[in-house]
Scaffold this motif. Structure first.
Motif, PDB file in Angstrom:
ATOM      1  N   GLY A 114       0.809  -1.211   0.000  1.00  0.00           N
ATOM      2  CA  GLY A 114       0.000   0.000   0.000  1.00  0.00           C
ATOM      3  C   GLY A 114       0.844   1.265   0.000  1.00  0.00           C
ATOM      4  N   GLY A 115       2.153   1.141   0.191  1.00  0.00           N
ATOM      5  CA  GLY A 115       3.036   2.302   0.199  1.00  0.00           C
ATOM      6  C   GLY A 115       3.434   2.718  -1.200  1.00  0.00           C
ATOM      7  N   THR A 116       4.059   3.876  -1.311  1.00  0.00           N
ATOM      8  CA  THR A 116       4.461   4.398  -2.614  1.00  0.00           C
ATOM      9  C   THR A 116       5.981   4.473  -2.757  1.00  0.00           C
ATOM     10  N   LEU A 117       6.740   4.009  -1.756  1.00  0.00           N
ATOM     11  CA  LEU A 117       8.194   4.097  -1.774  1.00  0.00           C
ATOM     12  C   LEU A 117       8.819   2.718  -1.623  1.00  0.00           C
ATOM     13  N   TRP A 118      10.045   2.550  -2.135  1.00  0.00           N
ATOM     14  CA  TRP A 118      10.811   1.351  -1.819  1.00  0.00           C
ATOM     15  C   TRP A 118      12.013   1.774  -1.006  1.00  0.00           C
ATOM     16  N   HIS A 119      12.445   0.878  -0.106  1.00  0.00           N
ATOM     17  CA  HIS A 119      13.450   1.188   0.905  1.00  0.00           C
ATOM     18  C   HIS A 119      14.531   0.123   0.933  1.00  0.00           C
ATOM     19  N   ARG A 120      15.677   0.474   1.534  1.00  0.00           N
ATOM     20  CA  ARG A 120      16.680  -0.520   1.881  1.00  0.00           C
ATOM     21  C   ARG A 120      16.144  -1.281   3.095  1.00  0.00           C
ATOM     22  N   ALA A 121      16.590  -2.508   3.278  1.00  0.00           N
ATOM     23  CA  ALA A 121      16.061  -3.345   4.359  1.00  0.00           C
ATOM     24  C   ALA A 121      16.352  -2.750   5.736  1.00  0.00           C
ATOM     25  N   ASP A 122      17.455  -2.011   5.883  1.00  0.00           N
ATOM     26  CA  ASP A 122      17.772  -1.443   7.192  1.00  0.00           C
ATOM     27  C   ASP A 122      17.351   0.028   7.312  1.00  0.00           C
ATOM     28  N   CYS A 123      16.481   0.493   6.420  1.00  0.00           N
ATOM     29  CA  CYS A 123      15.937   1.854   6.510  1.00  0.00           C
ATOM     30  C   CYS A 123      15.081   1.950   7.769  1.00  0.00           C
ATOM     31  N   PRO A 124      15.191   3.034   8.540  1.00  0.00           N
ATOM     32  CA  PRO A 124      14.393   3.151   9.770  1.00  0.00           C
ATOM     33  C   PRO A 124      12.885   3.133   9.533  1.00  0.00           C
ATOM     34  N   LEU A 125      12.451   3.432   8.309  1.00  0.00           N
ATOM     35  CA  LEU A 125      11.016   3.455   8.041  1.00  0.00           C
ATOM     36  C   LEU A 125      10.411   2.068   7.862  1.00  0.00           C
ATOM     37  N   VAL A 126      11.230   1.049   7.504  1.00  0.00           N
ATOM     38  CA  VAL A 126      10.702  -0.305   7.335  1.00  0.00           C
ATOM     39  C   VAL A 126      11.366  -1.312   8.256  1.00  0.00           C
ATOM     40  N   GLU A 127      12.422  -0.925   8.918  1.00  0.00           N
ATOM     41  CA  GLU A 127      13.153  -1.846   9.781  1.00  0.00           C
ATOM     42  C   GLU A 127      12.239  -2.355  10.898  1.00  0.00           C
ATOM     43  N   GLY A 128      12.159  -3.658  11.026  1.00  0.00           N
ATOM     44  CA  GLY A 128      11.359  -4.268  12.079  1.00  0.00           C
ATOM     45  C   GLY A 128       9.889  -4.425  11.731  1.00  0.00           C
ATOM     46  N   LYS A 129       9.478  -4.039  10.544  1.00  0.00           N
ATOM     47  CA  LYS A 129       8.076  -4.186  10.153  1.00  0.00           C
ATOM     48  C   LYS A 129       7.887  -5.546   9.496  1.00  0.00           C
ATOM     49  N   ALA A 130       7.040  -6.362  10.089  1.00  0.00           N
ATOM     50  CA  ALA A 130       6.810  -7.712   9.591  1.00  0.00           C
ATOM     51  C   ALA A 130       6.087  -7.695   8.252  1.00  0.00           C
ATOM     52  N   GLU A 131       5.315  -6.652   7.985  1.00  0.00           N
ATOM     53  CA  GLU A 131       4.539  -6.614   6.746  1.00  0.00           C
ATOM     54  C   GLU A 131       5.357  -6.162   5.535  1.00  0.00           C
ATOM     55  N   ALA A 132       6.615  -5.748   5.722  1.00  0.00           N
ATOM     56  CA  ALA A 132       7.457  -5.324   4.605  1.00  0.00           C
ATOM     57  C   ALA A 132       7.793  -6.523   3.722  1.00  0.00           C
ATOM     58  N   VAL A 133       7.633  -6.347   2.416  1.00  0.00           N
ATOM     59  CA  VAL A 133       7.863  -7.424   1.447  1.00  0.00           C
ATOM     60  C   VAL A 133       8.921  -6.981   0.444  1.00  0.00           C
ATOM     61  N   PRO A 134       9.576  -7.938  -0.220  1.00  0.00           N
ATOM     62  CA  PRO A 134      10.573  -7.568  -1.234  1.00  0.00           C
ATOM     63  C   PRO A 134       9.950  -6.768  -2.371  1.00  0.00           C
ATOM     64  N   VAL A 135      10.756  -5.914  -2.988  1.00  0.00           N
ATOM     65  CA  VAL A 135      10.286  -5.040  -4.059  1.00  0.00           C
ATOM     66  C   VAL A 135      10.135  -5.830  -5.346  1.00  0.00           C
ATOM     67  N   ASP A 136       9.032  -5.603  -6.039  1.00  0.00           N
ATOM     68  CA  ASP A 136       8.804  -6.185  -7.352  1.00  0.00           C
ATOM     69  C   ASP A 136       9.391  -5.221  -8.389  1.00  0.00           C
ATOM     70  N   ALA A 137      10.351  -5.690  -9.186  1.00  0.00           N
ATOM     71  CA  ALA A 137      11.037  -4.828 -10.154  1.00  0.00           C
ATOM     72  C   ALA A 137      10.062  -4.223 -11.159  1.00  0.00           C
ATOM     73  N   LYS A 138       8.960  -4.913 -11.458  1.00  0.00           N
ATOM     74  CA  LYS A 138       7.983  -4.388 -12.413  1.00  0.00           C
ATOM     75  C   LYS A 138       7.329  -3.107 -11.883  1.00  0.00           C
ATOM     76  N   LEU A 139       7.019  -3.054 -10.584  1.00  0.00           N
ATOM     77  CA  LEU A 139       6.436  -1.844  -9.996  1.00  0.00           C
ATOM     78  C   LEU A 139       7.393  -0.667 -10.098  1.00  0.00           C
ATOM     79  N   VAL A 140       8.685  -0.929  -9.918  1.00  0.00           N
ATOM     80  CA  VAL A 140       9.680   0.141  -9.976  1.00  0.00           C
ATOM     81  C   VAL A 140       9.804   0.664 -11.402  1.00  0.00           C
ATOM     82  N   THR A 141       9.900  -0.230 -12.364  1.00  0.00           N
ATOM     83  CA  THR A 141      10.071   0.201 -13.749  1.00  0.00           C
ATOM     84  C   THR A 141       8.817   0.864 -14.302  1.00  0.00           C
ATOM     85  N   ASP A 142       7.636   0.455 -13.830  1.00  0.00           N
ATOM     86  CA  ASP A 142       6.391   1.083 -14.266  1.00  0.00           C
ATOM     87  C   ASP A 142       6.167   2.435 -13.598  1.00  0.00           C
ATOM     88  N   GLY A 143       6.972   2.782 -12.625  1.00  0.00           N
ATOM     89  CA  GLY A 143       6.804   4.049 -11.921  1.00  0.00           C
ATOM     90  C   GLY A 143       5.812   3.971 -10.777  1.00  0.00           C
TER      91      GLY A 143
END
Length: 159
Positions: A114-143
């Protein structure tokens, strides 16, 4: 800082409340004068000398109050910005990150559903969040996702 802000904002707010009160008093006096006269030509002096200036003072008071509250809000934003800018990161001896050091360095990229940003795994905004999932490259390339401005990750294909 708080007392300086209150000193500069209070005169405008007090002037606004005083103008509102004076306008209300003039309107009441004008209404009382008009209500005691039977003929319209005898009511006009009360309208001209009390009710119209009273209404003008009420409008002026409302404008002053709106300006004063806007000025208070603007000084609060400036104060918060000053605190943010003045907060320097702690040096290598302190608990915070060193000046110029990256916030996150992990190579794994995550996103929050549901978010609009992708992060590094140790970013303070996603660190420790169980709901964080790996980035899909298609979403990034589609903007569909933008890089996090805090950890500034490279695209999944870049690194």
């Amino acid at each position: 800082m708080r007392t300086a802000r209150l000193r500069t904002a209070h005169p405008v707010l007090w002037a606004g409340w005083a103008a509102l009160a004076a306008g209300a008093v003039l309107c009441v006096v004008g209404w009382y004068g008009v209500s005691g006269e039977r003929y319209a030509e005898r009511q006009l002096p009360y309208l001209a000398s009390c009710t119209v200036p009273g209404a003008a003072l009420i409008v002026a008071g409302a404008v002053l109050l709106a300006h004063g509250r806007g000025a208070v809000a603007a000084t609060r934003v400036e104060e918060l910005y000053g605190l943010l800018v003045a907060a320097e990161p702690a040096g290598p001896d302190g608990p915070g990150p060193a000046a110029g050091a990256p916030v996150a360095v992990s190579g794994e990229m995550l996103r929050v559903p549901g978010g609009t940003l992708w992060h590094r795994a140790d970013c303070p905004l996603v660190e420790g969040k169980a709901e964080a999932v790996p980035v899909d490259a298609k979403l990034v390339t589609d903007g569909g996702l933008r890089p996090c401005p805090l950890c500034e990750p490279a695209g999944p294909a870049d690194g």
